[in-house]
Design a protein around this motif. Structure first.
Motif, PDB file in Angstrom:
ATOM      1  N   LEU A 132       0.954  -1.267  -0.120  1.00  0.00           N
ATOM      2  CA  LEU A 132      -0.101  -0.051  -0.047  1.00  0.00           C
ATOM      3  C   LEU A 132       0.769   1.272   0.010  1.00  0.00           C
ATOM      4  N   ASN A 133       1.970   1.028  -0.794  1.00  0.00           N
ATOM      5  CA  ASN A 133       2.832   2.168  -0.912  1.00  0.00           C
ATOM      6  C   ASN A 133       3.543   2.029  -2.383  1.00  0.00           C
ATOM      7  N   PHE A 134       3.119   3.132  -2.983  1.00  0.00           N
ATOM      8  CA  PHE A 134       3.761   3.296  -4.428  1.00  0.00           C
ATOM      9  C   PHE A 134       5.371   3.194  -4.539  1.00  0.00           C
ATOM     10  N   THR A 135       5.858   3.893  -3.622  1.00  0.00           N
ATOM     11  CA  THR A 135       7.467   4.199  -3.743  1.00  0.00           C
ATOM     12  C   THR A 135       8.183   2.953  -2.956  1.00  0.00           C
TER      13      THR A 135
ATOM     14  N   GLN B 205      -7.356   3.691  -4.208  1.00  0.00           N
ATOM     15  CA  GLN B 205      -7.959   5.095  -4.160  1.00  0.00           C
ATOM     16  C   GLN B 205      -6.625   5.738  -3.748  1.00  0.00           C
ATOM     17  N   ARG B 206      -6.266   6.802  -4.254  1.00  0.00           N
ATOM     18  CA  ARG B 206      -5.161   7.746  -3.763  1.00  0.00           C
ATOM     19  C   ARG B 206      -5.565   8.757  -3.377  1.00  0.00           C
ATOM     20  N   SER B 207      -5.071   9.177  -2.051  1.00  0.00           N
ATOM     21  CA  SER B 207      -5.364  10.364  -1.169  1.00  0.00           C
ATOM     22  C   SER B 207      -4.349  11.039  -0.550  1.00  0.00           C
ATOM     23  N   LYS B 208      -4.092  12.190  -0.414  1.00  0.00           N
ATOM     24  CA  LYS B 208      -3.127  12.790   0.209  1.00  0.00           C
ATOM     25  C   LYS B 208      -3.397  12.532   1.816  1.00  0.00           C
ATOM     26  N   LYS B 209      -4.516  12.676   2.068  1.00  0.00           N
ATOM     27  CA  LYS B 209      -4.717  12.530   3.533  1.00  0.00           C
ATOM     28  C   LYS B 209      -4.651  11.026   4.171  1.00  0.00           C
ATOM     29  N   THR B 210      -5.293  10.180   3.517  1.00  0.00           N
ATOM     30  CA  THR B 210      -5.251   8.953   3.872  1.00  0.00           C
ATOM     31  C   THR B 210      -4.145   7.755   3.371  1.00  0.00           C
ATOM     32  N   GLY B 211      -3.464   8.326   2.416  1.00  0.00           N
ATOM     33  CA  GLY B 211      -2.666   7.849   1.487  1.00  0.00           C
ATOM     34  C   GLY B 211      -3.161   6.704   0.757  1.00  0.00           C
ATOM     35  N   LEU B 212      -3.026   5.510   0.273  1.00  0.00           N
ATOM     36  CA  LEU B 212      -3.088   4.384  -0.498  1.00  0.00           C
ATOM     37  C   LEU B 212      -4.052   3.679   0.140  1.00  0.00           C
TER      38      LEU B 212
END
Length: 83
Positions: free
Chosen positions: A27-30, A60-67
């Motif tokens: 759950l982290n693209f990097t 779902q990509r979100s700045k607040k909640t992450g991936l």
């Protein structure tokens, strides 16, 4: 020539599924991009391409909640992890 193109497209799709599995597990693209040894922007493009070809939103990509994985993404993950 046509055969070679088709083969390349298949390889690409297989790699996109590998990217998807890494993303679903981290759950982290990097982090996932590092696991499959490509850059994060290239990784994001692979996921977007897979979503487009399947016609599904997998994350779902979100700045607040992450991936976060979507129900469709979870169904795909559960189907693929048993292969």
């Amino acid at each position: 020539m046509g055969h070679h193109v088709g083969e390349g497209a298949f390889m690409n799709t297989t790699f996109e599924f590998e990217c998807f599995m890494a993303a679903a597990e981290t759950l982290n693209f990097t982090t996932a991009a590092q696991q499959v040894h490509i850059t994060q922007p290239a990784f994001s493009r692979n996921i977007a391409s897979l979503e487009e070809s399947l016609g599904l939103l997998l994350f779902q990509r979100s700045k607040k909640t992450g991936l976060r994985i979507t129900p469709a993404g979870l169904a795909l993950y559960n189907g693929l992890k048993d292969l």
